[in-house]
Design a protein around this motif. Structure first.
Motif, PDB file in Angstrom:
ATOM      1  N   ARG A 112     -19.467 -52.808 -49.484  1.00 51.67           N
ATOM      2  CA  ARG A 112     -20.172 -51.683 -48.883  1.00 51.67           C
ATOM      3  C   ARG A 112     -20.449 -50.651 -49.985  1.00 51.67           C
ATOM      4  N   GLY A 113     -20.896 -49.484 -49.625  1.00 51.48           N
ATOM      5  CA  GLY A 113     -21.115 -48.439 -50.626  1.00 51.48           C
ATOM      6  C   GLY A 113     -22.125 -48.858 -51.674  1.00 51.48           C
ATOM      7  N   VAL A 114     -21.739 -48.808 -52.941  1.00 52.95           N
ATOM      8  CA  VAL A 114     -22.676 -49.130 -54.021  1.00 52.95           C
ATOM      9  C   VAL A 114     -22.945 -50.624 -54.134  1.00 52.95           C
ATOM     10  N   GLN A 115     -22.112 -51.459 -53.524  1.00 55.29           N
ATOM     11  CA  GLN A 115     -22.291 -52.915 -53.483  1.00 55.29           C
ATOM     12  C   GLN A 115     -22.481 -53.506 -54.885  1.00 55.29           C
ATOM     13  N   LYS A 116     -21.550 -53.190 -55.758  1.00 49.66           N
ATOM     14  CA  LYS A 116     -21.548 -53.739 -57.113  1.00 49.66           C
ATOM     15  C   LYS A 116     -20.432 -54.768 -57.205  1.00 49.66           C
ATOM     16  N   GLN A 117     -20.817 -56.047 -57.135  1.00 53.19           N
ATOM     17  CA  GLN A 117     -19.840 -57.120 -56.991  1.00 53.19           C
ATOM     18  C   GLN A 117     -19.008 -57.395 -58.231  1.00 53.19           C
ATOM     19  N   ASN A 118     -19.497 -57.023 -59.392  1.00 53.36           N
ATOM     20  CA  ASN A 118     -18.811 -57.409 -60.629  1.00 53.36           C
ATOM     21  C   ASN A 118     -18.072 -56.267 -61.312  1.00 53.36           C
ATOM     22  N   SER A 119     -17.985 -55.126 -60.654  1.00 48.48           N
ATOM     23  CA  SER A 119     -17.308 -53.988 -61.284  1.00 48.48           C
ATOM     24  C   SER A 119     -15.797 -54.154 -61.209  1.00 48.48           C
ATOM     25  N   VAL A 120     -15.118 -53.728 -62.254  1.00 51.89           N
ATOM     26  CA  VAL A 120     -13.665 -53.784 -62.349  1.00 51.89           C
ATOM     27  C   VAL A 120     -13.150 -52.390 -62.703  1.00 51.89           C
ATOM     28  N   THR A 121     -12.116 -51.951 -62.007  1.00 52.89           N
ATOM     29  CA  THR A 121     -11.504 -50.653 -62.281  1.00 52.89           C
ATOM     30  C   THR A 121     -10.211 -50.860 -63.059  1.00 52.89           C
ATOM     31  N   THR A 122     -10.060 -50.174 -64.169  1.00 55.11           N
ATOM     32  CA  THR A 122      -8.866 -50.272 -64.999  1.00 55.11           C
ATOM     33  C   THR A 122      -8.162 -48.919 -65.044  1.00 55.11           C
ATOM     34  N   THR A 123      -6.867 -48.932 -64.775  1.00 57.97           N
ATOM     35  CA  THR A 123      -6.046 -47.723 -64.870  1.00 57.97           C
ATOM     36  C   THR A 123      -4.860 -48.019 -65.770  1.00 57.97           C
ATOM     37  N   SER A 124      -4.335 -46.969 -66.387  1.00 62.67           N
ATOM     38  CA  SER A 124      -3.179 -47.144 -67.276  1.00 62.67           C
ATOM     39  C   SER A 124      -2.275 -45.934 -67.163  1.00 62.67           C
ATOM     40  N   ALA A 125      -1.014 -46.137 -67.530  1.00 66.32           N
ATOM     41  CA  ALA A 125      -0.039 -45.051 -67.525  1.00 66.32           C
ATOM     42  C   ALA A 125       1.055 -45.393 -68.533  1.00 66.32           C
ATOM     43  N   PHE A 126       1.548 -44.367 -69.236  1.00 70.05           N
ATOM     44  CA  PHE A 126       2.507 -44.589 -70.305  1.00 70.05           C
ATOM     45  C   PHE A 126       3.565 -43.487 -70.315  1.00 70.05           C
ATOM     46  N   THR A 127       4.741 -43.844 -70.811  1.00 69.00           N
ATOM     47  CA  THR A 127       5.794 -42.856 -71.049  1.00 69.00           C
ATOM     48  C   THR A 127       6.447 -43.155 -72.398  1.00 69.00           C
ATOM     49  N   GLY A 128       7.179 -42.190 -72.909  1.00 67.39           N
ATOM     50  CA  GLY A 128       8.024 -42.397 -74.085  1.00 67.39           C
ATOM     51  C   GLY A 128       7.301 -42.976 -75.275  1.00 67.39           C
ATOM     52  N   GLU A 129       7.843 -44.073 -75.817  1.00 66.13           N
ATOM     53  CA  GLU A 129       7.316 -44.690 -77.026  1.00 66.13           C
ATOM     54  C   GLU A 129       5.875 -45.151 -76.863  1.00 66.13           C
ATOM     55  N   PHE A 130       5.451 -45.422 -75.638  1.00 65.99           N
ATOM     56  CA  PHE A 130       4.081 -45.902 -75.418  1.00 65.99           C
ATOM     57  C   PHE A 130       3.054 -44.783 -75.526  1.00 65.99           C
ATOM     58  N   LEU A 131       3.511 -43.544 -75.635  1.00 60.75           N
ATOM     59  CA  LEU A 131       2.596 -42.445 -75.898  1.00 60.75           C
ATOM     60  C   LEU A 131       2.177 -42.421 -77.365  1.00 60.75           C
ATOM     61  N   LYS A 132       2.892 -43.182 -78.202  1.00 60.68           N
ATOM     62  CA  LYS A 132       2.538 -43.290 -79.617  1.00 60.68           C
ATOM     63  C   LYS A 132       1.457 -44.361 -79.781  1.00 60.68           C
ATOM     64  N   GLU A 133       0.461 -44.053 -80.562  1.00 60.77           N
ATOM     65  CA  GLU A 133      -0.688 -44.952 -80.697  1.00 60.77           C
ATOM     66  C   GLU A 133      -0.292 -46.339 -81.180  1.00 60.77           C
ATOM     67  N   LYS A 134       0.634 -46.418 -82.139  1.00 65.12           N
ATOM     68  CA  LYS A 134       1.027 -47.718 -82.698  1.00 65.12           C
ATOM     69  C   LYS A 134       1.636 -48.617 -81.621  1.00 65.12           C
ATOM     70  N   THR A 135       2.555 -48.073 -80.810  1.00 65.35           N
ATOM     71  CA  THR A 135       3.212 -48.861 -79.758  1.00 65.35           C
ATOM     72  C   THR A 135       2.221 -49.237 -78.674  1.00 65.35           C
ATOM     73  N   ARG A 136       1.400 -48.294 -78.292  1.00 58.68           N
ATOM     74  CA  ARG A 136       0.410 -48.550 -77.246  1.00 58.68           C
ATOM     75  C   ARG A 136      -0.584 -49.624 -77.690  1.00 58.68           C
ATOM     76  N   THR A 137      -1.009 -49.568 -78.941  1.00 51.09           N
ATOM     77  CA  THR A 137      -1.947 -50.576 -79.458  1.00 51.09           C
ATOM     78  C   THR A 137      -1.315 -51.960 -79.472  1.00 51.09           C
ATOM     79  N   GLU A 138      -0.041 -52.039 -79.874  1.00 50.42           N
ATOM     80  CA  GLU A 138       0.662 -53.325 -79.856  1.00 50.42           C
ATOM     81  C   GLU A 138       0.701 -53.896 -78.438  1.00 50.42           C
TER      82      GLU A 138
END
Length: 212
Positions: free
Chosen positions: A176-202
């Motif tokens: 329904r709505g916009v009727q876009k069959q191939n759209s994907v929603t991505t969400t993320s959340a981080f704490t602690g060491e994962f707030l550091k770019e190096k750890t998050r990238t790994e």
């Protein structure tokens, strides 16, 4: 709203995870009457052969899909916490996610990728997908689902950090709505060491890789 005591005869597993095979008959009857009314309102005949059992089936399906209100994610995690001097990243990826959008009560589904860095304790690997189910089997928005899983792991295990990425398709966008069959929603959340770019990238590189 919680449905505590909705399942007075259910069997609880030793790890706190519950598979519901039986339902409160009074609750099923009440919900079935509401669904019968919905069928009438949309112009159907709930007394025709193909729909006679539909209100009951939908009532049972809805209770199964929202059983997360009656489950305790922290209890599930603490049932399998073990002292372990391991301080590298632990990842459980490609966890199937099935939930229902609270705005339209239509499904959204996809995969979750979860990592944590232990801080003296590890948890049984099967418990990570199980707590995903606890929060997914409620009326949800993907953003809140992501944060609830992250916060539960962080608050319960007290790891050095938690990282989570969820990728889902939403039927409220494709049917329904916009009727876009191939759209994907991505969400993320981080704490602690994962707030550091190096750890998050790994972490992001590891969940993108495939074995063999």
């Amino acid at each position: 709203m919680s449905k505590k005591n909705s399942y007075p005869d259910r069997d609880a597993g030793i790890d706190g995870y519950v598979k519901i095979d039986r339902y409160n008959p009074e609750l099923i009857d009440n919900l079935s009457e509401h669904y019968k009314g919905v069928l009438q309102q949309i112009g159907e005949d709930p007394n025709r052969e193909g729909l006679l059992k539909t209100p009951e089936r939908v009532a049972k399906a809805m209770l199964f899909l929202t059983q997360g209100y009656d489950l305790d994610a922290k209890e599930i995690l603490t049932s399998a916490m073990f002292k372990e001097e391991y301080s590298q990243m632990v990842i459980v990826k490609d966890i199937e996610v099935y939930s229902m959008c609270e705005h339209h009560m239509l499904p959204f589904f996809g995969k979750a990728h979860i990592a944590y860095i232990p801080n003296g304790h590890v948890v049984g690997l099967s418990k990570i997908p199980r707590i995903v189910d606890v929060f997914a089997r409620r009326l949800q928005v993907q953003e809140r689902l992501t944060n609830e899983i992250r916060d539960c792991i962080q608050d319960t295990l007290n790891p050095l950090g938690v990282g989570i990425v969820i990728e889902c398709r939403h039927l409220c966008m494709s049917m329904r709505g916009v009727q876009k069959q191939n759209s994907v929603t991505t969400t993320s959340a981080f704490t602690g060491e994962f707030l550091k770019e190096k750890t998050r990238t790994e972490f992001l590189n590891l969940i993108s890789s495939r074995l063999g």
